[in-house]
Motif scaffolding. Sequence first.
Motif, short mmCIF file in Angstrom:
data_model
loop_
_atom_site.label_atom_id
_atom_site.label_comp_id
_atom_site.label_asym_id
_atom_site.label_seq_id
_atom_site.Cartn_x
_atom_site.Cartn_y
_atom_site.Cartn_z
N PRO A 132 79.94 47.23 73.44
CA PRO A 132 80.12 46.00 72.67
C PRO A 132 81.50 45.37 72.94
CG PRO A 132 79.23 47.73 71.27
CD PRO A 132 79.63 48.38 72.57
N ASP A 133 81.58 44.07 72.75
CA ASP A 133 82.84 43.36 72.98
C ASP A 133 83.94 43.78 72.01
OD1 ASP A 133 81.70 41.95 75.06
OD2 ASP A 133 81.10 40.26 73.79
N ASN A 134 83.55 44.24 70.83
CA ASN A 134 84.56 44.55 69.81
C ASN A 134 84.96 46.02 69.79
OD1 ASN A 134 82.01 45.26 68.95
ND2 ASN A 134 82.19 44.35 66.92
N VAL A 135 84.74 46.74 70.90
CA VAL A 135 85.29 48.09 71.06
C VAL A 135 86.00 48.14 72.41
CG1 VAL A 135 83.51 49.19 69.65
CG2 VAL A 135 83.22 49.06 72.13
N ARG A 136 86.85 49.14 72.58
CA ARG A 136 87.56 49.30 73.85
C ARG A 136 87.66 50.77 74.18
NH1 ARG A 136 92.77 51.02 73.59
NH2 ARG A 136 93.91 50.96 71.62
N PHE A 137 88.10 51.06 75.40
CA PHE A 137 88.30 52.45 75.79
C PHE A 137 89.60 52.94 75.17
CE2 PHE A 137 85.78 50.57 79.24
CZ PHE A 137 84.65 51.37 79.12
#
Length: 312
Positions: A174-179
């Motif tokens: 999803p766009d609203n999570v990151r690594f």
Amino acid sequence: MNIEDLVEIHLPITVVVNGEPAEGYVKGDVATNQNTIRVSGPKSIIETINKAEAEVNISGRTSDITTSCDIKLYNKENEDVESEYISTNIKSVNLSATIYPVKAVEILYSYKGEVAEGYMVSGELESDRSAVYLAGRQSVLDSISYIEIPDTVIDITDSEKSYEATIDLKKYIPDNVRFAEDDYDGKVKVRVPIEKTVERDFEVPISGIVLVNGPADYKAEILLENAEVAQTDGMETASENEANDKDVTMTIATNGILKEYDSFSDSDIRGYVDVKSYMDEVGVKNLNSGIYKIPITFNMPESVKYKNTTKH
């Protein structure tokens, strides 16, 4: 009295984050309500100013932080620049730092297609990562069970050599999570091992074929091309046929990966007729008396396939 020119400069405000959040959390975005500071004073002092910084400490944090931070001026040697003759338009900035929880998420891979004739997939799909750490709002992380790479991405159709590719995981989160790992670019390398096949024939004694999982209250016999092979009561091979069949063999034609053939020989091969598996496959709970066509399963490596059998 020493009189100097009065000068004015504008500097960007750099936010310095000290410390690390609690275990299982990472720092997210950091923002301020002011991006620049105006500094004025005697030219000889202003010329020594190299940067403006605001510091915030996030050690042990498990939640977002909002605070007011003083702005400090530094020279090129990273030393404080302080003087009663310096004036600024602001003394501090309001700063907010986001703290995200971290979740380990498994990556699921699949592939599609059939390799070129004369070749075979010789092992499991390989990748340099089986999971990644994601950071984001807890409600978003709770909705993510795994990252699935669709089989359309890895297509081995007509391949004559091992398939290799690099996949960008950012397309599948999803766009609203990151690594969570700051130095990770989100790329994974995958490989589907493919090798050329060879053909081998094996001579297997018919007496070595065993009926398993047969009904306990039935007498059963194995027939091959209208010839009796072995008779069993339930699951035990009848000894009276072994003498007749000990010299009778069947040729098993196979193809597979060359290296697999080093692990077994004719004498290692056994055949099994599994009655229960057949009943499960056709969806019956009981068998009436009669003759049933049930395939023989041979105990060969997975990457060796048998094509047909011939009795001698």
